[in-house]
Design a protein around this motif. Sequence first.
Motif, PDB file in Angstrom:
ATOM      1  N   ALA A 132       0.825  -1.207   0.000  1.00  0.00           N
ATOM      2  CA  ALA A 132       0.000   0.000   0.000  1.00  0.00           C
ATOM      3  C   ALA A 132       0.863   1.263   0.000  1.00  0.00           C
ATOM      4  CB  ALA A 132      -0.925  -0.009   1.210  1.00  0.00           C
ATOM      5  N   LYS A 133       1.945   1.244   0.779  1.00  0.00           N
ATOM      6  CA  LYS A 133       2.837   2.403   0.820  1.00  0.00           C
ATOM      7  C   LYS A 133       3.483   2.656  -0.530  1.00  0.00           C
ATOM      8  CE  LYS A 133       4.136   2.581   5.709  1.00  0.00           C
ATOM      9  NZ  LYS A 133       5.264   2.497   6.671  1.00  0.00           N
ATOM     10  N   LEU A 134       3.944   1.602  -1.182  1.00  0.00           N
ATOM     11  CA  LEU A 134       4.604   1.765  -2.477  1.00  0.00           C
ATOM     12  C   LEU A 134       3.635   2.249  -3.541  1.00  0.00           C
ATOM     13  CD1 LEU A 134       6.937  -1.377  -2.510  1.00  0.00           C
ATOM     14  CD2 LEU A 134       7.595   1.011  -2.195  1.00  0.00           C
ATOM     15  N   LYS A 135       2.399   1.770  -3.513  1.00  0.00           N
ATOM     16  CA  LYS A 135       1.401   2.236  -4.472  1.00  0.00           C
ATOM     17  C   LYS A 135       1.113   3.720  -4.275  1.00  0.00           C
ATOM     18  CE  LYS A 135      -1.109  -2.058  -5.418  1.00  0.00           C
ATOM     19  NZ  LYS A 135      -2.429  -2.763  -5.314  1.00  0.00           N
ATOM     20  N   ALA A 136       0.926   4.134  -3.021  1.00  0.00           N
ATOM     21  CA  ALA A 136       0.662   5.542  -2.738  1.00  0.00           C
ATOM     22  C   ALA A 136       1.854   6.414  -3.122  1.00  0.00           C
ATOM     23  CB  ALA A 136       0.318   5.724  -1.266  1.00  0.00           C
ATOM     24  N   CYS A 185      10.720  -0.333  -8.715  1.00  0.00           N
ATOM     25  CA  CYS A 185      11.604  -1.505  -8.666  1.00  0.00           C
ATOM     26  C   CYS A 185      11.113  -2.560  -7.676  1.00  0.00           C
ATOM     27  CB  CYS A 185      13.020  -1.066  -8.304  1.00  0.00           C
ATOM     28  SG  CYS A 185      13.842  -0.074  -9.574  1.00  0.00           S
ATOM     29  N   ILE A 186      10.585  -2.136  -6.528  1.00  0.00           N
ATOM     30  CA  ILE A 186      10.226  -3.079  -5.475  1.00  0.00           C
ATOM     31  C   ILE A 186       8.799  -3.585  -5.615  1.00  0.00           C
ATOM     32  CG2 ILE A 186      10.054  -3.392  -2.974  1.00  0.00           C
ATOM     33  CD1 ILE A 186      12.167  -1.295  -2.613  1.00  0.00           C
ATOM     34  N   LEU A 187       7.876  -2.723  -6.045  1.00  0.00           N
ATOM     35  CA  LEU A 187       6.455  -3.083  -6.050  1.00  0.00           C
ATOM     36  C   LEU A 187       6.130  -4.329  -6.878  1.00  0.00           C
ATOM     37  CD1 LEU A 187       3.653  -2.370  -5.047  1.00  0.00           C
ATOM     38  CD2 LEU A 187       3.402  -0.801  -6.980  1.00  0.00           C
ATOM     39  N   PRO A 188       6.687  -4.515  -8.078  1.00  0.00           N
ATOM     40  CA  PRO A 188       6.340  -5.743  -8.824  1.00  0.00           C
ATOM     41  C   PRO A 188       6.711  -7.026  -8.102  1.00  0.00           C
ATOM     42  CG  PRO A 188       7.339  -4.128 -10.282  1.00  0.00           C
ATOM     43  CD  PRO A 188       7.512  -3.605  -8.891  1.00  0.00           C
ATOM     44  N   GLU A 242       9.089 -15.352   0.141  1.00  0.00           N
ATOM     45  CA  GLU A 242       9.659 -15.042  -1.166  1.00  0.00           C
ATOM     46  C   GLU A 242       9.579 -13.558  -1.504  1.00  0.00           C
ATOM     47  OE1 GLU A 242       7.988 -17.454  -4.181  1.00  0.00           O
ATOM     48  OE2 GLU A 242       8.437 -19.355  -3.187  1.00  0.00           O
ATOM     49  N   SER A 243       8.837 -12.802  -0.730  1.00  0.00           N
ATOM     50  CA  SER A 243       8.726 -11.358  -0.961  1.00  0.00           C
ATOM     51  C   SER A 243       9.912 -10.628  -0.325  1.00  0.00           C
ATOM     52  CB  SER A 243       7.419 -10.830  -0.370  1.00  0.00           C
ATOM     53  OG  SER A 243       7.365  -9.424  -0.447  1.00  0.00           O
ATOM     54  N   PRO A 244      10.452  -9.607  -0.993  1.00  0.00           N
ATOM     55  CA  PRO A 244      11.614  -8.891  -0.446  1.00  0.00           C
ATOM     56  C   PRO A 244      11.250  -7.740   0.489  1.00  0.00           C
ATOM     57  CG  PRO A 244      11.166  -8.101  -2.642  1.00  0.00           C
ATOM     58  CD  PRO A 244      10.121  -9.165  -2.356  1.00  0.00           C
ATOM     59  N   HIS A 245      10.001  -7.680   0.973  1.00  0.00           N
ATOM     60  CA  HIS A 245       9.590  -6.516   1.754  1.00  0.00           C
ATOM     61  C   HIS A 245      10.303  -6.429   3.095  1.00  0.00           C
ATOM     62  CE1 HIS A 245       7.048  -9.737   3.321  1.00  0.00           C
ATOM     63  NE2 HIS A 245       6.870  -9.029   4.419  1.00  0.00           N
ATOM     64  N   GLU A 246      10.699  -7.567   3.665  1.00  0.00           N
ATOM     65  CA  GLU A 246      11.425  -7.533   4.939  1.00  0.00           C
ATOM     66  C   GLU A 246      12.859  -7.032   4.737  1.00  0.00           C
ATOM     67  OE1 GLU A 246      10.347  -8.064   7.878  1.00  0.00           O
ATOM     68  OE2 GLU A 246       8.484  -9.215   7.714  1.00  0.00           O
ATOM     69  N   HIS A 250      12.979  -3.221   3.708  1.00  0.00           N
ATOM     70  CA  HIS A 250      12.074  -2.412   4.526  1.00  0.00           C
ATOM     71  C   HIS A 250      12.490  -0.948   4.557  1.00  0.00           C
ATOM     72  CE1 HIS A 250       9.663  -1.050   7.916  1.00  0.00           C
ATOM     73  NE2 HIS A 250      10.761  -0.691   8.537  1.00  0.00           N
ATOM     74  N   TRP A 251      13.774  -0.679   4.722  1.00  0.00           N
ATOM     75  CA  TRP A 251      14.234   0.710   4.829  1.00  0.00           C
ATOM     76  C   TRP A 251      14.082   1.454   3.515  1.00  0.00           C
ATOM     77  CZ3 TRP A 251      14.458   2.889   9.258  1.00  0.00           C
ATOM     78  CH2 TRP A 251      14.795   2.154  10.396  1.00  0.00           C
ATOM     79  N   TYR A 252      14.253   0.795   2.386  1.00  0.00           N
ATOM     80  CA  TYR A 252      14.032   1.447   1.099  1.00  0.00           C
ATOM     81  C   TYR A 252      12.560   1.842   0.939  1.00  0.00           C
ATOM     82  CZ  TYR A 252      18.692  -0.179  -0.216  1.00  0.00           C
ATOM     83  OH  TYR A 252      20.043  -0.400  -0.264  1.00  0.00           O
ATOM     84  N   ILE A 253      11.667   0.977   1.394  1.00  0.00           N
ATOM     85  CA  ILE A 253      10.241   1.287   1.309  1.00  0.00           C
ATOM     86  C   ILE A 253       9.906   2.487   2.189  1.00  0.00           C
ATOM     87  CG2 ILE A 253       7.925   0.384   1.773  1.00  0.00           C
ATOM     88  CD1 ILE A 253       9.028  -2.418   1.160  1.00  0.00           C
ATOM     89  N   GLU A 254      10.476   2.542   3.382  1.00  0.00           N
ATOM     90  CA  GLU A 254      10.221   3.677   4.271  1.00  0.00           C
ATOM     91  C   GLU A 254      10.799   4.965   3.701  1.00  0.00           C
ATOM     92  OE1 GLU A 254       8.292   3.667   6.886  1.00  0.00           O
ATOM     93  OE2 GLU A 254       7.882   1.538   6.600  1.00  0.00           O
TER      94      GLU A 254
END
Length: 221
Positions: free
Chosen positions: A29-33, A89-92, A108-112, A115-119
Amino acid sequence: MSGETPIQSGDGLHTPAYLSWRKLQLSRAKLKASSKTSALLSGFAMVAMVEVQLNPAPTAVPKEMLVAFTVCTTLLVAVHMLALMISTCILPNIEAVGNLHSIALVHESPHERLHWYIEVAWAFSTLLGLILFLIEIAILCWVKFYDLSPTAAWSACVVLIPVMIVFLAFAIHFYMSLATHKYEVTVTGIKELELLKEQIEMGDHDARMNSLTLLDQSRVV
């Protein structure tokens, strides 16, 4: 399995896999916004820089304001482009796992790991990017209208100051409320774990007492 969350009730809600799944949904949700906001605001900044019509010299606009306009516009576009690049880059990779609706594949998801790149993308798009956009509006009004009416240029700054104060106050209040909410949720989770631990210990104690009772009865017999 259809639906946004594979598990809706039961003990599975407290497993590490389900917590990771919730983080995945929040990261998505954060990456989409971030991607939508950054694409929109960076487009506005580019249009403002291209379409602005500056009066040729001599002009009453201070040179410092022209420098501030170019620097602010460049920073605004660069910040939003960085947030957009991170999101793109991360959302797909997160979407590919999230659309499967399977907690077993959440690892298998790289969100963990990212995490800091997403923030960073979230902060650049929603906090720093919006502040730069408000400053851009004030400087643009100054550059655009100062030759016609200095009062109009000053009025834009006067109006923007309380808007900026309200914006910062809301941002601080929002993040403090969010931190308080996360703390309360964490404390509640810890209390539930402690209660579960006590129940398990009581169950083990009762089982040991029952086994000792049966052993004593067998000896008497």
